[in-house]
Design a protein around this motif. Sequence first.
Motif, short mmCIF file in Angstrom:
data_model
loop_
_atom_site.label_atom_id
_atom_site.label_comp_id
_atom_site.label_asym_id
_atom_site.label_seq_id
_atom_site.Cartn_x
_atom_site.Cartn_y
_atom_site.Cartn_z
N GLU A 212 -1.01 -8.02 2.22
CA GLU A 212 -1.49 -6.79 0.87
C GLU A 212 -2.56 -6.03 2.04
OE1 GLU A 212 -1.86 -4.19 -2.62
OE2 GLU A 212 -2.49 -6.48 -3.28
N GLU A 213 -4.10 -6.62 2.73
CA GLU A 213 -4.60 -5.04 3.24
C GLU A 213 -3.97 -5.83 4.79
OE1 GLU A 213 -8.24 -6.27 2.57
OE2 GLU A 213 -8.44 -6.08 -0.05
N ILE A 218 1.29 -3.19 5.17
CA ILE A 218 0.85 -1.79 5.04
C ILE A 218 2.11 -1.21 5.40
CG2 ILE A 218 -0.56 -0.23 5.28
CD1 ILE A 218 -2.63 -1.54 5.11
#
Length: 363
Positions: A212-213, A218
């Motif tokens: 997710e990071e 993203i």
Amino acid sequence: MSHRPNPTTQGAAMPKRSADRSPRVTMSDVARRAGVSQPTVSFVLNDRRDVAVAEETRRRVLAAAAELDFVPNRAAQLLRSNRSYLIGIVTNGIVSQPYAGRIVLGIQQVVQPADYLCLVIDTTDDPDEGDIAVANLLANGVAAMVYASPRPKELHRSRRLDDTRTLFVNCWPDKGAVETVLLADEYHGGLAAAGAAFDLGHRDVAFLGGDEEEYACIERHRGFVDAARTAGVDPGGLTQRYGDYSISSGYDLTVQTLRTHRPTALICGNDRMAIGALLAVQSLGLACPDDVSIVGFDDQPDVADQARPSLTTVGLPHLQMGRRAGELLLEEPNDPVDRLIIPAELIRRESLGPPPTRRRRLR
């Protein structure tokens, strides 16, 4: 007792050293064939445009060199010109990701016809290891340096490169260093992947992403959200889960999603997660794409096209990024460009179809 001759001294056919070898053709030989001076041959063959040579003379020299099969002595040229024909490439894990090796292939395809050679060192995330790799490449007299990564991320840039032309492919330098950076268009890739599903009529589409990071995740998620809005669908009402780019992660996320909800299409973080999703769909007694469509990312060789059904996916432009980097290396140095974004292309295959008109219950 008879004496047996020693085959190493009597009767043995020893290899001839130079009698069968043609002597090396020199610039003096070319000069004699063309009827010009040796310096003129040097000017022509080294493409010295700052020295006036008549076009007819130039053609005569090139013809003589071709007739004699003249091969330049690269080492001697380098000593005379103080110019390097070596390019250093520091990679970060590319050897374990075959599809990302296309970055190096792309660079080589462009620079090798110009007589440049690539020296490649694969490193880990340890900055000290990267500094040692750079030091070794600089000690070999490289003319320029390229950093490359299988996934877009920040890489440590050695301070030894302050006076060396440096490019970053699928990565960017740490500490805000200003260098030319080439990246895949992850955003439009995500937009195309989700948009293809929405365009076929899907309205319940799940996003099963990777880390997710991470930058790629993203940007792909940003494309997914915008594709939903373009289709008139509220992205807040769509399933959005995250994993780690592995097959098992794709499998687990798909099972979790389908046991609580039934989206008609899954947009996966990469092809490996898409394979996991495909296995999960089949294990639940469903069919792809009849019940659930699946879209991957990467177009990983021998994975996306070999799956059954074959995967619709977004092909990452690793080869194109490498080729563009090679072109930049051959151009005259200019001020570094902050970022060059290389398009990513949707590749349509069997795993994406229209939404089902009739659904079967989970077994």
